[in-house]
Write an enzyme that holds these catalytic residues in place. Structure first.
Site, short mmCIF file in Angstrom:
data_model
loop_
_atom_site.label_atom_id
_atom_site.label_comp_id
_atom_site.label_asym_id
_atom_site.label_seq_id
_atom_site.Cartn_x
_atom_site.Cartn_y
_atom_site.Cartn_z
CG ASP A 16 -8.50 4.32 -0.17
OD1 ASP A 16 -8.28 3.09 -0.13
OD2 ASP A 16 -7.82 5.16 0.45
CG ASP A 26 -2.00 0.99 1.24
OD1 ASP A 26 -2.35 1.50 0.15
OD2 ASP A 26 -2.53 1.31 2.34
CD GLU A 44 -0.18 5.38 -4.02
OE1 GLU A 44 0.24 5.65 -2.89
OE2 GLU A 44 -0.89 4.39 -4.28
#
Ligand code: MIG
Length: 786
Positions: free
Chosen positions: A474, A403, A406
């Site tokens: 999300d 997770d 980025e």
């Protein structure tokens, strides 16, 4: 010499760069595997990768090393060109690239001279400072599909996108950019098509006629080369095969990752994790996977367990395993700044972290507080990261969720000064998540010896399919977001990704019970079937929705398990050819206008033959566009003729699902998890139709890499309506099927005359209702004459 166009746009450019790039060709030469075209300051390098793939790389730094995160192939050694007064021509057996000399412009044609794609004659490729943009001719009827995880319509004409991997929490149905970068699209016009992959990890731009008064399309990046691969095959399937040949295909996923996955931010203790698993077993709702989100860690320190709540991870894992569950644990890239924490100490000692230009370590705040960020672009850092997973694998974990890669930090806009080695963050940002997933995959694959790890990543770049599954981040608990999710999955499928999930139920907010039920029924037909929810939302497990809804959810999850033989074979297809499992109708019905209509654009084929119409939870009927061919409603077996819109009943108990005539769909009886042996019966469904069809049935142990050494079970199943024949070819491979019997179920057939194996009659018994026969599963050629 200046070309006329440069004066028209000179006011926005540094005149020098403009002229240097777009000026005449000074020299052309063949150098090894490339054709080199020199202008005053830049060079264009042309390479042939295959008869259908040509690469164009325009660079201002011709001596810089030619590197790619995405591409795993080399050009073929042969390139030659034909010199003509105004242009030169490079040819393959299927493609022609015409390069105009003055100014330098590129046009691609089919071998028989049909124009596929061309530079805008006026502007071509330009640098503006470090930013490089290519302007292209836009055909009046041109459509565009692709770019992976992007909001908007299936046909991207009239929209504009940015690639800049972003923690897009709370994104809406139009937000851009999201988490991933796949700079690959397919253009469709004049009954022709082409693919274009711009391999550049800088922040990049794609505009499909949105901002140019429909005069042209354009694409480019904030730095680096104008480096693209042009695909000229004339079917979407073949273009995807070529694209995944170039950038790699997924390995066979662990079979358990295709079962039902239950996640939540977070199950707060081992006790809670076990309770969830036990409840699935008690209620006989099939499931394979449960997750630990960030709270399993000690103070969010990666590769640790919470000392009280997860005091004995091995004991928890043993109990989970005994119940047939796998555990997936989350890892974030941020390493907490804290002396005495193993990963921090090691990383500092070896200088593994990203820095500022002056060498100071970069620090940002994320869950653990102040963090350093591993430089996943270095092999030694990836090795170190990979080895650290023993903290999880020692307990028995074999799934790894990546997770925040980025990378994300509180405040979002990480300063451009952050560096990986000597390379500034903006140049590499879009590949950071991919390289983290690569480190995770390579490392855990080594640790697990011959067992397949499951890796799931949020950020990605082209080529990530070689290492990891992805999910769409999300999302939110409302109907339009469910439909968006389906378009994201379908579009990710156009970029080599096959194992894709969305948070079933919606991450943010609380779904209504109706939405939960509907979304779960769509989850059955989502490559990765994972229910996940944000902290603070209501619990999402199947039993949280009342007995009536629980029963529907259970039945749908059972359907997923019944379909696993078909789904696993579809993943084999993805592994072999790059064709995704969830397929936008643009793959098989490319030139059918109707499938791009916003009303029908969410529809997709799941595998070869199951058509799904995602339907909002507030509707109990759905308008379904049935493309060419004949179709059967799965739940009623009612038959429909294609090329029409029908209004289908769509109660929450019955998502509109249609089976293509001539379909071959292997299924099995319900099992509670993928390790369960089951009753040994392969249910082989054939749906009658006029067209011949074939299906590659595939099995292996679902866990190891032995399939690479021939330990698989494979047989081609053919349906030949002309000869009234169904044939199961002799089996291939060294792995025994887990099915001892076949239960042949014929839909829409009159009668069966004979069933034989290797030409001798088979003892078949009537099995269940309808036209169905049960017989022993033998390796020889099985022929069913009807
Ligand atoms: O800042 O780990 O997208 O799936 O549950 C939020 C907690 C961090 C974002 C992920 C989400 C996950 C959550 N994470």
């Amino acid at each position: 010499m200046l070309d006329i166009s440069s004066s028209a746009i000179a006011h926005t450019y540094s005149t020098n760069m403009q002229t240097e790039l777009l000026g005449d060709i000074q020299r052309i030469e063949v150098s090894g595997d490339k054709l080199v075209i020199k202008t005053a300051m830049a060079e264009a390098h042309i390479y042939i990768y295959s008869p259908t793939i040509i690469r164009v790389n325009m660079t201002k730094s011709p001596s810089a090393p030619d590197q790619s995160f995405a591409v795993i192939q080399q050009p073929s050694a042969e390139i030659s060109y034909k010199d003509m007064p105004d242009s030169i021509e490079v040819r393959t057996s299927t493609l022609k690239l015409r390069i105009n000399k003055s100014p330098l412009r590129f046009s691609f044609y089919t071998a028989d001279d049909q124009l596929l794609s061309a530079d805008d004659e006026r502007f071509g490729t330009n640098w503006q400072g470090e930013q490089v943009i290519t302007y292209r001719k836009l055909f009046p009827d041109e459509k565009f599909i692709g770019l992976g995880e992007k909001t908007g319509n299936l046909d991207r004409r009239g929209t504009s996108y940015v690639n800049w991997n972003t923690d897009a929490s709370e994104h809406g149905i139009k937000t851009d950019p999201l988490y991933k970068t796949f700079p690959f699209f397919i253009g469709l016009h004049s009954s022709l098509m082409y693919g274009l992959f711009m391999d550049n990890t800088h922040k990049s731009y794609f505009d499909f006629g949105a901002t140019t008064d429909e005069q042209m399309s354009w694409f480019g990046a904030d730095g680096g080369d104008m480096n693209y691969y042009f695909f000229g095959a004339q079917s979407v399937t073949k273009i995807l095969e070529d694209y995944t040949w170039l950038t790699g295909r997924m390995e066979m996923p662990p079979l358990w990752s295709l079962g039902y996955q239950q996640c939540r931010w977070s199950y707060m203790s081992a006790k809670e994790v076990l309770k969830v698993a036990q409840t699935f077993r008690k209620k006989k709702i099939p499931a394979d996977v449960v997750y630990c989100d960030i709270d399993y860690m000690d103070n969010y320190k990666i590769f640790t367990w919470h000392p009280e709540n997860f005091a004995e991870p091995k004991a928890m894992m043993d109990e989970l395993k005994a119940m047939g569950f796998h555990l997936v644990t989350i890892v974030d890239p941020g390493i907490k700044v804290e002396k005495g924490y193993k990963q921090y100490d090691e990383g500092i000692k070896k200088n593994y972290f990203a820095t500022y230009p002056n060498g100071e370590k970069y620090i940002a705040n994320v869950w653990p507080g102040r963090c350093h960020f591993p430089d996943f672009f270095r092999g030694d850092v990836r090795d170190w990261w990979g080895k650290s997973f023993t903290a999880l694998t020692d307990a028995g974990v074999d799934g790894f969720w990546n997770d925040m890669n980025e990378p994300a930090a509180w405040g979002q806009n990480i300063p451009s000064l952050m560096q990986f080695g000597k390379r500034p963050m903006p140049e590499l940002r879009n590949a950071y998540g991919m390289e983290m997933a690569r480190a995770t995959y390579d490392g855990t694959k080594k640790i697990l010896k011959n067992r397949r790890p499951f890796v799931l990543t949020r950020a990605a770049y082209a080529g990530t399919q070689r290492y990891s599954a992805v999910w769409t981040g999300d999302n939110s608990a409302y109907d339009a977001h469910m439909l968006l999710g389906q378009r994201l999955v379908n579009s990710l499928g156009l970029t080599g990704m096959a194992l894709i999930g969305v948070d079933i139920g919606g991450f943010t907010g609380n779904p209504t019970p109706e939405l939960m039920v509907r979304w779960n029924s769509l989850g059955v037909y989502t490559p990765m079937f994972r229910n996940h929810a944000c902290i603070g939302t209501v619990y999402r497990e199947p039993w949280q929705w009342g007995t009536k809804n629980e029963a529907i959810i259970k039945k749908d999850i059972q359907q997923r398990y019944r379909l696993l033989p078909y789904i696993y074979s579809s993943f084999y297809q993805a592994h072999q050819t790059g064709l995704p499992v969830s397929r936008t109708l643009a793959i098989d019905y490319t030139h059918d206008e109707n499938i791009y209509h916003p009303k029908y654009q969410n529809q997709f084929l799941f595998g070869d033959a199951i058509l799904i119409c995602p339907t909002v939870s507030t509707d109990d009927t759905a308008d379904v566009y049935l493309p060419k061919g004949n179709w059967y409603r799965l739940s009623t077996e009612e038959k429909f003729i294609g090329l029409q819109v029908i209004t289908a009943e769509a109660p929450l108990t019955d998502l509109p699902v249609f089976i293509k005539a001539s379909a071959i769909i292997p299924m099995q009886s319900v099992i509670q998890n993928t390790a369960e042996k089951g009753d040994g019966i392969l249910e082989l469904n054939i749906w009658n139709g006029d067209e011949p069809n074939q299906f590659v049935y595939y099995e292996d142990d679902g866990l190891s890499y032995n399939y690479e050494k021939g330990e698989f079970y494979k047989r081609v199943i053919r349906f030949d309506p002309g000869n009234k024949l169904i044939v199961l070819d002799t089996t291939e491979g060294n792995h025994p099927s887990k099915f001892t019997h076949i239960n042949l179920i014929l839909h829409g057939f009159g009668k069966v005359k004979t069933i034989s194996v290797n030409n001798s009659a088979v003892k078949a018994t009537k099995a269940g209702k309808g036209l169905s026969f049960k017989f022993e599963n033998q390796d020889g050629e099985v022929r069913i004459q009807f």
